[in-house]
Design an enzyme around this catalytic site. Sequence first.
Site, mmCIF file in Angstrom:
data_model
loop_
_atom_site.group_PDB
_atom_site.id
_atom_site.type_symbol
_atom_site.label_atom_id
_atom_site.label_comp_id
_atom_site.label_asym_id
_atom_site.label_seq_id
_atom_site.Cartn_x
_atom_site.Cartn_y
_atom_site.Cartn_z
ATOM 1 N N GLU A 156 41.767 39.937 45.348
ATOM 2 C CA GLU A 156 42.928 40.215 46.206
ATOM 3 C C GLU A 156 43.142 41.685 46.499
ATOM 4 O O GLU A 156 43.851 42.042 47.446
ATOM 5 C CB GLU A 156 44.194 39.610 45.584
ATOM 6 C CG GLU A 156 44.666 40.252 44.286
ATOM 7 C CD GLU A 156 44.039 39.658 43.040
ATOM 8 O OE1 GLU A 156 44.644 39.791 41.963
ATOM 9 O OE2 GLU A 156 42.945 39.074 43.135
ATOM 10 N N CYS A 171 40.678 36.308 36.907
ATOM 11 C CA CYS A 171 40.824 37.149 35.723
ATOM 12 C C CYS A 171 41.327 36.324 34.528
ATOM 13 O O CYS A 171 40.604 35.530 33.982
ATOM 14 C CB CYS A 171 41.710 38.345 36.037
ATOM 15 S SG CYS A 171 41.456 39.723 34.898
ATOM 16 N N HIS A 199 39.312 40.777 40.488
ATOM 17 C CA HIS A 199 40.464 40.606 41.388
ATOM 18 C C HIS A 199 40.022 40.677 42.850
ATOM 19 O O HIS A 199 39.891 41.764 43.416
ATOM 20 C CB HIS A 199 41.524 41.679 41.104
ATOM 21 C CG HIS A 199 42.214 41.511 39.798
ATOM 22 N ND1 HIS A 199 43.271 40.651 39.623
ATOM 23 C CD2 HIS A 199 41.985 42.072 38.594
ATOM 24 C CE1 HIS A 199 43.679 40.695 38.364
ATOM 25 N NE2 HIS A 199 42.910 41.553 37.717
#
Length: 512
Positions: free
Chosen positions: A172, A79, A170
């Site tokens: 994650e 990001c 993202h």
Amino acid sequence: MNDKILILDFGSQFTQLIARRVRELNVYCEIQPCTRPVQYDPSLKGVILSGSPYSVNDPQAPKPNVQAIADQLPVLGLCYGAQLIASLAGGEVGQSTHREYGRAHLQFTGHDPLFATVPNGSQVWMSHSDTIKRLPEGFEVLAGTDAIPVAAYKAAPGYSVHPVYALQFHPEVTHSVDGAQMLKNFVLDICSCRQDWTPATFVHDTVERIRAEVGQRKVVMALSGGVDSTVAATLIHRAIGDQLYCIFVDNGLLRKNEFEQVMEGYQHLGLNVKGVDARQRFYSALADVSDPEQKRKIIGGLFIDVFHDEADLLKDVSFLGQGTIYPDVIESVSVHGPSATIKSHHNVGGLPETMHMELVEPLRFLFKDEVRKVGRELGIDDIFIARHPFPGPGLGIRILGAVTADKVAMLQEADAIYIQHLRDSGLYHEVWQAGTILLPVQSVGVMGDERTYEYTVALRAVTSVDGMTADWAHLPYDFLARVSNDIINKVRGINRVVYDISSKPPATIEWE
């Protein structure tokens, strides 16, 4: 020495999730502020740049020299990290025509090791107001989405000694369906990390380190009955035996019968523990205090005083043991120094200078679920390992408003009923944390032919992994009805029960 990934934190709310995903691969990683220089050593195998609330075009935006880092190690920017790499290398980053937030689907422009086994069209999670409008010369687009042409890219050959990848989403978060696979590809294949960080190796290495550090000297440690302090004490005890002196303080803010039950459990663990009854000291200090932050400071300060008094009775103690865990450490440090205080952490920086002791913090780099895994590796009973987290200030911050002995007794009874119902219904281990909060609200009720004007309690139960984010637990209505009925019928002074359906964020798990 374990292989390691370093995560540079630019202030993203998801930074800890990156660390969790890496550690799930049995690869050790650490988080440090992006403003701190990278310390290179043979164990460090790669660097991940987190997201950020900043725009790379902000004058105050942090801008470390990514190219210099990539000359030493492989780099993955996420990001903000992706936008930073592009901007520093001469690309163009600007405000999106519309803010892209939420689900998107990747369309690959070719094949790359970073996306091995990831299917075309994979769902990812976007969260950015800026976008990469033009890549630097020679940089290669790896994937786009319907809304943005550059969702993933790779730095040009010759830009740096090691490969540099960037994702403008993202990976994650769980909404990025194959995000864990992308991180796995980077950590294991591109960085060539060994999966050598396990509970067993952690226990072995930590015990050896403590034994070497402490030698024949003594350690004193305060115990709370919780998972963190119990596992930390057991690790230290395994290293140095009865050179560890433990103190368990009854501050009058524990759950019903908890002091006696925990002391018995510690005896079974073989720990050298002294129990201290300090209930009246705490009640006196908290009289007429309603401000939650002030209560926390009073409870924390008085705990240190009591502990200090007991520790002074011991001779020649050199070390203080603490159950500090990684979220405590991270939340006390931010990109630009001390973070904005959401609430005081009772076990970070609480060592009085007058004690002149060194710290022993065996869990300092573990998340809560990792602490539980280590505890099971140590053979600690589920009475400690599987119990819910309990705040350091105890019921003092679950009684909104001033704390009195009568209110504590009332809340202890209500809480005991709630927790027992969770256990009896098989729901206790389905929630991450549960507790009862006594509200400074009285309302009218009717019991028999009598009108009552009594207190309200709120029941709280959340599901979570490590407490950094949490959702309210969807407990069955009939279960809540039984708990409410039991509390109102059995606990004098309470005539109303409500259930908290707030998630974190925006709420916190505790009310104070």
